[in-house]
Design an enzyme around this catalytic site. Structure first.
Site, PDB file in Angstrom:
ATOM      1  N   GLU A  25       0.827  -1.204   0.000  1.00 20.50           N
ATOM      2  CA  GLU A  25       0.000   0.000   0.000  1.00 20.50           C
ATOM      3  C   GLU A  25       0.856   1.246   0.000  1.00 20.50           C
ATOM      4  O   GLU A  25       0.639   2.184  -0.785  1.00 20.50           O
ATOM      5  CB  GLU A  25      -0.917   0.002   1.229  1.00 20.50           C
ATOM      6  CG  GLU A  25      -1.680   1.302   1.432  1.00 20.50           C
ATOM      7  CD  GLU A  25      -2.619   1.584   0.278  1.00 20.50           C
ATOM      8  OE1 GLU A  25      -2.626   2.738  -0.188  1.00 20.50           O
ATOM      9  OE2 GLU A  25      -3.332   0.667  -0.152  1.00 20.50           O
ATOM     10  N   ASP A  36       1.250   4.179  -3.066  1.00 21.00           N
ATOM     11  CA  ASP A  36       0.904   5.582  -2.875  1.00 21.00           C
ATOM     12  C   ASP A  36       2.060   6.503  -3.227  1.00 21.00           C
ATOM     13  O   ASP A  36       1.899   7.497  -3.943  1.00 21.00           O
ATOM     14  CB  ASP A  36       0.477   5.820  -1.425  1.00 21.00           C
ATOM     15  CG  ASP A  36      -0.795   5.097  -1.057  1.00 21.00           C
ATOM     16  OD1 ASP A  36      -1.498   4.622  -1.963  1.00 21.00           O
ATOM     17  OD2 ASP A  36      -1.108   5.009   0.149  1.00 21.00           O
ATOM     18  N   SER A  57      -6.911   2.968  -3.805  1.00 25.86           N
ATOM     19  CA  SER A  57      -5.658   3.381  -3.194  1.00 25.86           C
ATOM     20  C   SER A  57      -4.702   3.940  -4.240  1.00 25.86           C
ATOM     21  O   SER A  57      -3.792   4.691  -3.906  1.00 25.86           O
ATOM     22  CB  SER A  57      -4.987   2.200  -2.485  1.00 25.86           C
ATOM     23  OG  SER A  57      -5.515   2.011  -1.204  1.00 25.86           O
TER      24      SER A  57
END
Length: 744
Positions: A341, A345, A606
């Site tokens: 994750e 990002d 995300s």
């Protein structure tokens, strides 16, 4: 190729770099003096624990379905809880006046005049005398008061289970729910009646944390003989629908590079003009660290070095030196972590704004013991620091049924403060259709409930789209057969549909089931596979808040719902694909690193949120002046809806010509559109009868509907705004130009 890259050496060095520009347009104390915020203490009665009242909504709704495992021992500690305060109606009205003026270009004294955390607390926080009374009460109950935040809206305190039971009249216990074990309060929390005007509740009685909104990573390795990537078998099966374009891969998958996304969303003209996000800090808030080399590999792999991007990984300290509530996740775990994750990002902020400074701000979940974990703590500490970033992206979420009233109040209050400080916040809408709490599940089991982190009226909620070319059979129209040196093969804008991997995908139904509707496609799939077949609720999320009211700017545009509630998403960018065909390229560490010839593929909202945060960095730089090269913009959604109203028209007057020409089905970057209006498909996904809004055609299993008796898709894409894709995706160059023109 020479790398012009910098990895920040320390938090102090990074803060020093930021201090010169961040508060461009900072409001003066003289202007603040015009607000009527002086008030007498509101705690005027003796605080008597025997005279207490329950706090409405102080136990999360989802716990009604939880199974009790057992009570926690009195001695078990609960560290860094937050007592959430509430300001007086007088100060709330004054704050709303400030927030409205900050976004009103006609208000010469307040427009884009931003406030500091200290000013925020002094003018709009709780009275010092009341805070002193509350902290004295907490101490009298045996708690340790760690500190009061500068916003004067939250008190960090620690204690144990026995103290919680005595002070708040509720028992901490462990529960099993949806395959997880959580800690939560067994009943509503109570506070002395004398405190009710000042205390909203306690955040930290439950440890249900928001989860990352992404799907498991795909991995492929470069094959020099075939000049393509071959997927690694252990990364998961694919349905084989992908064609060879967009970083070709055999095995049924393809990978979009930064060059592809930049071409699709028309960023190149901005980069050529020097609008790269230079000087703008974008923080991605996380609960796990990443290996910085991942980001270095990504920048090198995709030819972004010449733009001079920089990277820093920090652990935002509490705003007071008296306590520490942010722990380095690597330090907590004892290992060097590499989180999918976090790297997604950070890498995709740089992909879309390659001159920006990327801050990876992380705090460990276990070190905070509050409802929000590390993500909330990282964001909260940044917003209350002396030099917050002008842009924050949060790619985490849980549905509104999973949060108690104090926790939701704290989330909304945090984003409200960010807005007053000029921070543009972007939050992923979610990855499971109409309920953001079921990411990765086969079907939704509770009613419509959007992401509680994203339904605040002070953030921009970003949904996910899918490229329509694979299902439409038009890939060769929009992609070249051979990628360029940086892995790009997109020719221009590619038509988009809502990201929906379930059988409720109407576009997939037409293509794969002889022109069927999504409902019939699901019925046919159920007949062929049964309830335990290949089902998924994966897809972009959207829906109306059950808590937050609709902000005035969301009512400006054609297609807006008249439900009176905050609706999400606001906008959308690529998030994933039907059948796991198309992925966003990423670099990770270890065996499957880009340095070893592999490439990772990630997806989810995300991805969408940090990409839009990066586009905001382009806006902030383009809006700058010689004196202040970066101009923070505050709540981006307020401007986005105003621009969309120009393109789509008002709720009562459709701009028919523009709505038609800006339809996402027109694959062109050479139009005059700011938004690509997504009008095909929807986000209805698999569900069970217990969801309440599930149209169940086998007695228990079905498809998300607005009516459990007759099928009404929840939710279809439509002209103008929709629950499926918000205002749609954007042409970045047109967005920047329109934004600047709007404020001239």
């Amino acid at each position: 190729m020479k790398r012009h890259l910098v990895l920040s050496a320390s938090i102090a060095a990074t803060l020093a770099c930021m201090s010169g520009y961040l508060h461009a347009g900072e409001i003066s104390d003289a202007v603040l003096a015009n607000f009527n915020t002086a008030e007498a203490p509101r705690i005027t009665r003796v605080i008597d624990n025997r005279v207490a009242t329950a706090i409405p909504g102080s136990r999360a709704t989802v716990l009604q379905q939880a199974q009790l495992i057992g009570q926690l021992a009195d001695s078990e500690s609960r560290n860094h809880m937050q007592l959430i305060l509430k300001r007086s109606p007088q100060r709330e009205a004054a704050l709303n006046q400030l927030l409205q003026g900050q976004q009103d270009r006609k208000n010469t004294s307040l427009f884009h005049q931003w406030i500091t955390a200290e000013q925020y607390g002094n003018e709009f926080g709780v009275n010092d005398a009341d805070i002193s009374a509350v902290t004295s009460w907490l101490t009298s109950q045996g708690f340790t008061v760690n500190g009061v935040y500068p916003n004067k809206m939250q008190i960090d305190f620690s204690g144990n289970v026995g103290q919680i039971r005595n002070a708040f009249r509720t028992q901490e216990a462990r529960y099993a729910i949806n395959g997880e074990t959580v800690v939560a309060n067994s009943g509503p929390a109570s506070v002395p009646v004398a405190l009710t005007d000042v205390v909203a509740g306690v955040a930290g009685l439950t440890d249900i944390h928001p989860k990352p909104e992404h799907v498991p990573m795909q991995v492929a390795k470069w094959n020099a003989a075939t000049q393509s990537y071959k997927t690694v078998p252990t990364s998961g099966a694919s349905n084989g629908m992908a064609s060879a374009e967009a970083i070709p891969a055999s095995g049924g998958s393809r990978f979009l590079s930064p060059n592809d996304m930049g071409t699709m969303y028309n960023i190149a003209p901005l980069l050529n003009a020097g609008i790269t996000g230079k000087g703008v800090y974008v923080a991605v808030v996380e609960d796990h660290d990443m290996v910085p080399q991942d980001w270095l590999d990504f920048v090198h792999e995709f030819g972004l070095t010449s733009y001079g991007p920089t990277f820093g990984q920090i652990h935002p300290a509490a705003p007071s030196a008296s306590f520490t509530n942010c722990i380095d996740p690597d330090l907590s775990s004892g290992t060097t972590e590499d989180d999918g994750e976090t790297l997604l990002d950070a890498e995709w902020v740089t992909a879309m704004a390659p001159g920006a400074h990327v801050w990876v701000a992380t705090c460990d979940d276990s070190g905070t013991s509050n409802a929000f974990g590390g993500v909330f703590t990282a964001a909260d500490n940044l917003i209350n620091s002396k030099a917050p970033p002008p842009i924050i992206s949060a790619s985490y979420g849980f549905d509104e049924a999973e949060v108690d009233s104090a926790s939701k109040t704290a989330i909304d209050a945090m984003w409200q403060q960010a807005a007053a400080e000029g921070i543009s916040v972007f939050v992923s809408a979610g990855d499971s259709g109409v309920n953001a709490g079921y990411n990765g599940s086969s079907y939704i089991m509770t009613a419509i409930s959007p992401n509680a982190v994203a339904t605040s009226p002070y953030v921009t909620a970003v949904g996910g789209t899918d490229t329509a070319d694979v299902l439409d059979g038009t890939t060769s129209t929009y992609f070249n057969s051979t990628p360029n040196r940086w892995g790009g093969s997109a020719k221009g804008y590619v038509p988009e549909i809502p990201w929906n991997e379930s059988c409720g995908n109407d576009v997939a139904a037409i293509d794969l089931d002889n022109g069927a509707t999504g409902l019939k496609f699901c019925q046919d799939e159920y007949t062929a596979q049964g309830r335990f077949g290949n089902l998924t609720a994966e897809g972009s999320s959207g829906g109306p808040s059950a808590i937050d009211a609709k902000p005035s700017w969301q009512s400006l545009v054609y297609g807006a719902s008249s439900d009176g509630m905050r609706d999400i998403p606001d906008v959308a960018l690529f998030g994933g694909s039907y059948g796991g065909v198309t992925w966003a390229a990423v670099c990770q560490s270890g065996q499957y690193s880009c340095a070893n010839g592999y490439i990772g593929g990630s997806a989810g909202t995300s991805l969408s949120s940090p990409m839009f945060a990066a586009l905001q960095a382009l806006v902030d730089q383009a809006s700058g002046t010689a004196q202040h090269p970066v101009q923070p913009q505050g709540v981006a959604a307020a401007t986005l809806y105003a621009l969309a109203a120009q393109e789509y028209g008002s709720p009562t007057s459709e701009n028919t010509a523009s709505v038609t020409s800006c339809n996402a089905d027109h694959g062109s970057n050479n139009d005059g559109c700011v938004f690509h209006n997504v009008t095909r498909g929807g986000i209805a996904t698999n569900c069970t009868y217990g969801a309440g809004t599930c149209y169940a055609y086998d007695g228990t299993f079905g498809l998300e509907s607005l009516n459990a008796t007759t099928y009404q898709e929840a939710y279809p894409a439509q002209p103008g705004w929709s629950f499926a894709s918000g205002l749609g995706s954007v042409n970045a160059t047109n967005l920047v130009n329109a934004w600047k023109a709007f404020y001239q």
